[in-house]
Write an enzyme that holds these catalytic residues in place. Structure first.
Site, short mmCIF file in Angstrom:
data_model
loop_
_atom_site.label_atom_id
_atom_site.label_comp_id
_atom_site.label_asym_id
_atom_site.label_seq_id
_atom_site.Cartn_x
_atom_site.Cartn_y
_atom_site.Cartn_z
N CYS A 252 -30.25 -14.30 2.08
CA CYS A 252 -31.44 -15.13 2.28
C CYS A 252 -32.08 -14.86 3.64
CB CYS A 252 -31.09 -16.61 2.14
SG CYS A 252 -29.78 -17.17 3.25
N HIS A 937 -28.89 -21.71 5.48
CA HIS A 937 -29.74 -21.07 4.48
C HIS A 937 -31.11 -20.80 5.10
CE1 HIS A 937 -31.28 -19.91 0.63
NE2 HIS A 937 -32.17 -20.88 0.60
#
Length: 1026
Positions: A252, A937
């Site tokens: 990510c 994230h």
């Protein structure tokens, strides 16, 4: 026969003139690489030579037209015969001589001129009589093959042009060539500017051309997935640029950085227009041979084709890992670090400067800033000239001042992005549990404000103001897995304590007359298993830690077993019920006939083991076999091997395995859960982190160091200063949580007598800091000396624990009023961060500056000032703070404007000339990071250049975004575009309903493509072999 009737050539000059001119050209013309020479059949040349030497125009030796018939295998293909020898079969003449002969004598009809190039072979120059003969075909139709000859001096681009012409490839199509040798392996011909010789092309090889698909992919690397999926994908038409990126496994961070760069208009247009093809630098030793630029171009062209819901950047990820080993594998990384590598890699791959000259940097030496800045930028551009420099590079002024001689050094340095610090608070908020001396008072959770660089004594002082308990009567401990991970000294740094730690502060008793030495006693609670640990060859029982440990200050004279039993009952009175006189608690005791020793006597004596069990408690082998799966004391409970949980979560104690066991009176019972998650009072909650029960009688000793005591009264050895980082500390705790404990050794046999006595609720056992019995310290042996922190465990029989220990009550705690005050989120302005970036700072000891006047390294003061700003300004917010002992992420909200970010007040040059750009910027993209240091994230917000709409990119999912959603405490890297370079959107903004921000912006989620990609992972047909 006259000359005019013999050929259609022009009237030649006199024979002597012909001979003199040709011989002069043959004698003086040297071989130069790339020059053209011509092959002439030797017999014709010798006849011409004889003709011009005789001096007779009408001689019978007239050669006639140039005729090379003898050199050809056949007159259809005009292929040269094999193994022709120079000066025997043919002669070589330079181009100028050939053109003269051709003008004078002409050429036999239909015969081609045998032009050959001079090639620069290793260590020699040679006329290439036999050129390279290769086969040409298209990837889309490999059955249709044509043959062509190319000189070894020709470049690959000439082959590409010939193929485009031969196969009628539409102009403007992006092509790439592959070289296929006889063994069927394919290799990309990346650099079309190299020669055929340098590309190692030889006769008999095949060159395959492929053109890029409309969706940005290449035919050779497109996954061969199910036909209906291909058609479904081919039928998709979406907004170019609104395309997700598949997460390949912790990628990510890469997806977030790529989405931000993809929505940087000048860079994306540069790649979409294929301008990069002419600027690929294959020879730069600092670059990646053009491979990073090509891989990035492939991703961008696919994302902006408007034909994908989501793109799989697998080839790009592989290339990045190949050239930057830190990004190999699938670990989580920092999006800004990848961004830094990528911009540098693209710059070197696209650097227009092929040979970098050495430039000696000069100091300002009192010259005007304008002059020094222009010189620095000129020098930078002489070595660095690429689209990255054009778009992202700015200039700042660096001023260093020597503290000793006050020498001022001024330099101007380029930058690609600004890493700006966040204002760091000098205080921190800590949440701790205070355990009062009052046995009936529940532990109270407090929220205290302490100095970030403070000591444990500062924590005690802050807590003292709330509790009115003197700091000297407090001891601070970190509780983990029902035991003390560390007991802190008052002078230890608070940086050793992490926010996720469960910190307990215990109030200690203080006698009025301090004549007797006090012992700081650590108390653990353990539950016995029902069966003996036969597997370890020991008489002991397996034990499991439970509940919350205690720290008590005990007079040395009160360390006998009876005195400690009474003291422990008093301290546990809130949740341990004393037995009624009517309850039968008598037992037959096997007592040593020696007099009972004092539990603590001397430096070598500790707590004597006292684990008297009745014969009825001993389980036979049949019971052990019957339940060895659950309750064998020789195996550790699976629930124990857990890492220390976050302090933000309320963890409840899972129950032990419910198992039927034989008790001392023969009845069957099941162990109760060790903790209840339901509070019985509205103001009380279950205390966090009584995470898991831990079996404490098998395996080996954990490697974690034993914590030492912080003793107010007893004299203990000082503890070394804390130098543990957060990660090391976390690993220690995980290792400790997972480590089994050593078995208790068999005690030496002693002569015993039997007598009746009242049975105790629990027995007292000397243990180590892990709550396990030390090796060699069985019953009757000395356990812990006064030279270290004494630890004691009280062992409960499961039946007694069930009857007299109230687990619900034990887990309750109250919240102090300080917990009710909401924690305000810190908010700072982006302008403050930029001002911090330009403030004066003193260099650290690890990074001194060499003063040319003092002739030594100095801790100079350094100041950075912005001089000129680029078209696209990248601002990196330094959220991750690293010190010698701690690492933390700053979650402050940075208020940054979406429009009209004005840098005119930050630039060192206040008066810009007419030709210079303004310094106002609009936001175009944001890379976000959610989570902490060890995990998290990455996502991104970006504004599409074509329709002006903001989107939220979360890996393969893309949704509409509103402008009021963009400023969050997760913003990590900001992308700003200078207003004078912003082009208005060419498309109208999409009609977004209020609910559309939660709907995928590309209409269909990317799961179909993800599944197809996963299913096709093993069936890729690719020509990549490098």
């Amino acid at each position: 026969m006259t000359a005019n009737s013999r050929c259609s050539a022009a009237e030649p000059p006199g024979l002597e003139t012909q001979r003199r001119e040709i011989e002069s050209l043959l004698r003086e013309c040297e071989l130069r690489a790339g020059d053209s020479w011509y092959v002439v059949e030797r017999r014709w040349y010798e006849q011409w030579k004889e003709f011009v030497e005789t001096g007779d125009q009408n001689s019978s030796s007239f050669p006639g037209q140039i005729d090379n018939t003898e050199l050809f295998e056949d007159l259809d293909s005009y292929h040269l015969k094999e193994r022709l020898v120079e000066n025997e079969d043919f002669m070589l003449v330079p181009a100028e001589a050939w053109h003269k002969l051709l003008a004078w004598y002409g050429m036999v009809d239909a015969q081609p001129a045998l032009e050959r190039k001079v090639v620069d072979l290793p260590s020699t120059l040679k006329v290439e009589v036999y050129p390279v003969e290769i086969f040409l075909c298209l990837h889309s139709n490999m059955e249709s093959v044509i043959t062509a000859q190319f000189s070894r001096a020709d470049n690959i681009q000439s082959i590409q042009r010939a193929m485009c012409e031969a196969f009628s490839v539409p102009p403007g199509s992006e092509c790439r060539l592959w070289m296929k040798s006889s063994d069927s392996t394919c290799e990309r011909l990346r650099n079309i500017h190299v020669s055929v010789l340098d590309a190692c092309l030889s006769s008999g090889m095949t060159v395959i051309m492929e053109t890029r698909n409309a969706d940005g992919t290449w035919p050779s690397s497109r996954p061969q997935i199910m036909r209906n999926s291909v058609e479904e994908q081919d039928s998709y038409r979406g907004q170019p640029g609104v395309c997700g990126l598949t997460n390949l496994g912790n990628t990510c961070f890469m997806n977030s950085a790529l989405q931000c760069l993809s929505n940087t208009p000048p860079l994306t247009e540069y790649f979409l227009q294929s301008s990069y093809l002419e600027e690929l630098n294959f020879t730069n030793p600092l670059g990646m041979k053009g491979e990073i630029a090509e891989a990035y171009a492939d991703v961008i062209k696919q994302m902006w084709s408007g034909r994908h819901y989501s793109v799989v950047p697998r080839v790009f990820k592989t290339k990045v890992g190949h050239f930057a080993s830190q990004f190999l594998g699938y670990q989580q990384h920092d999006s800004q670090e990848l961004l830094s590598f990528l911009l540098d890699g693209l710059h070197e791959d696209l650097n227009r400067v092929k040979n970098k000259e050495y430039i000696e940097l000069r100091d300002a030496d009192g010259r005007p800033d304008q002059e020094v800045a222009e010189e620095a930028w000129r020098n930078h551009r002489r070595r660095n000239d690429s689209v990255i420099v054009d778009t992202f590079h700015g200039l700042f002024k660096s001023t260093l001042v020597c503290p000793e001689c006050l020498k001022v050094s001024v330099t101007f340095d380029p930058f690609c992005y600004l890493s700006v610090p966040l204002p760091v608070s000098k205080e921190r908020v800590m949440e701790v549990f205070f355990v009062s001396l009052d046995p009936y008072a529940k532990p109270a959770q407090h929220r205290v404000v302490v100095p970030k660089a403070g000591k444990v004594s500062d924590l005690c002082a802050a807590l003292s103001e709330m509790t009115s308990v003197p700091p000297t009567q407090m001891v601070v401990a970190d509780v983990f897995n029902h035991r003390f991970y560390k007991i802190y000294n008052a002078d230890e740094s608070l940086s050793c304590i992490l926010d996720r730690d469960d910190i307990f502060v215990y109030e200690l008793s203080v006698l009025e007359e301090q004549q007797e030495e006090q012992v700081l006693l650590a108390l653990y609670l353990r539950e016995r298993s029902h069966y003996r640990d036969y597997g370890s060859g020991s008489n002991s029982y397996g034990t499991t830690l439970f509940g919350h440990p205690l720290l008590l200050s005990v007079p040395r004279s009160s360390c006998s077993r009876e005195a400690l039993y009474i003291l422990f009952l008093q301290r546990l009175a809130r949740y341990v019920r004393p037995p009624d006189p009517s309850e039968e608690l008598e037992e037959e005791e096997e007592e040593e006939d020696e007099e009972e020793e004092e539990l603590y006597k001397t430096q070598t004596n500790g707590i004597s083991d006292d684990e008297e069990q009745e014969d009825a408690e001993k389980a036979g082998p049949s019971q052990t076999d019957a339940c060895c799966g659950d309750s064998s004391a020789n195996s550790q409970s699976e629930d124990t091997a857990t890492a220390k949980p976050s302090a933000e979560q309320n963890h409840t104690q899972p129950s032990l395995d419910n198992r039927d066991s034989e008790t001392n009176n023969g009845s069957q019972n099941q162990t109760e859960p060790l903790c209840s998650a339901e509070p019985t009072e509205s103001t009380e909650e279950v205390k966090p982190r009584t995470d898991t029960s831990e079996t404490a009688d098998t395996g080996s000793e954990p490697a974690a160091a034993e914590p030492a005591a912080a003793e107010p009264a007893a004299a203990e050895p000082p503890q070394p200063p804390c130098e543990t980082t957060e990660e090391e500390k976390e690993e220690d705790k995980q290792e400790e949580a997972c480590s089994p404990s050593p078995p208790a050794n068999e005690q030496p046999p002693k002569r015993r007598v039997c007598r009746k006595r009242r049975k105790s609720l629990f027995t007292i056992q000397a243990v180590n800091s892990n709550g396990t019995t030390e090796r060699g310290t069985g019953e009757g042996g000395s356990a812990v000396s006064f030279s270290s922190q004494p630890y004691v465990a009280i062992d409960w029989d499961p039946e007694m624990k069930k009857r007299f220990y109230n687990e619900n009550e034990a887990e309750k705690y109250v919240k102090h009023s300080s917990m009710e005050v909401p924690q305000q989120q810190t908010t700072v302005q982006l302008q403050e961060c930029i001002e911090l970036f330009t403030t004066v700072e003193t260099l650290e000891e690890e990074n001194p500056w060499y003063c040319p006047v003092c002739k030594k390294h100095q801790l100079a003061t350094k100041k950075l000032d912005l001089w000129s700003l680029p078209e696209v300004l990248i601002i990196h917010l330094k959220r991750f703070s690293y010190t010698k002992f701690t690492r933390e992420k700053l979650d402050s909200i940075v208020e940054f404007p979406l429009r009209d970010l004005d840098f005119s007040g930050c630039l060192l040059r206040k008066n810009l000339s007419n030709g210079e750009p303004p310094s106002r910027y609009d936001l175009i993209a944001v890379s976000n990071h959610y989570g902490g240091l060890r995990d998290g994230h990455y996502t991104s917000y970006a504004c599409n250049k074509d329709n002006g709409q903001w989107y939220y990119f979360d890996d393969s999912k893309v949704t509409y975004a509103r402008e009021d959603q963009i400023v969050t405490n997760a913003a990590y890297v900001l992308f700003y575009h200078r207003q004078d370079k912003i082009r208005k959107p060419t498309l109208p903004a999409p009609n977004t309903s209020p609910a559309s921000s939660t709907q995928p912006a590309n209409d269909i989620t990317s799961c179909k493509e993800d599944e197809a990609e996963q299913g096709a992972a093993s069936s890729y047909v690719t020509m990549e072999t490098d």
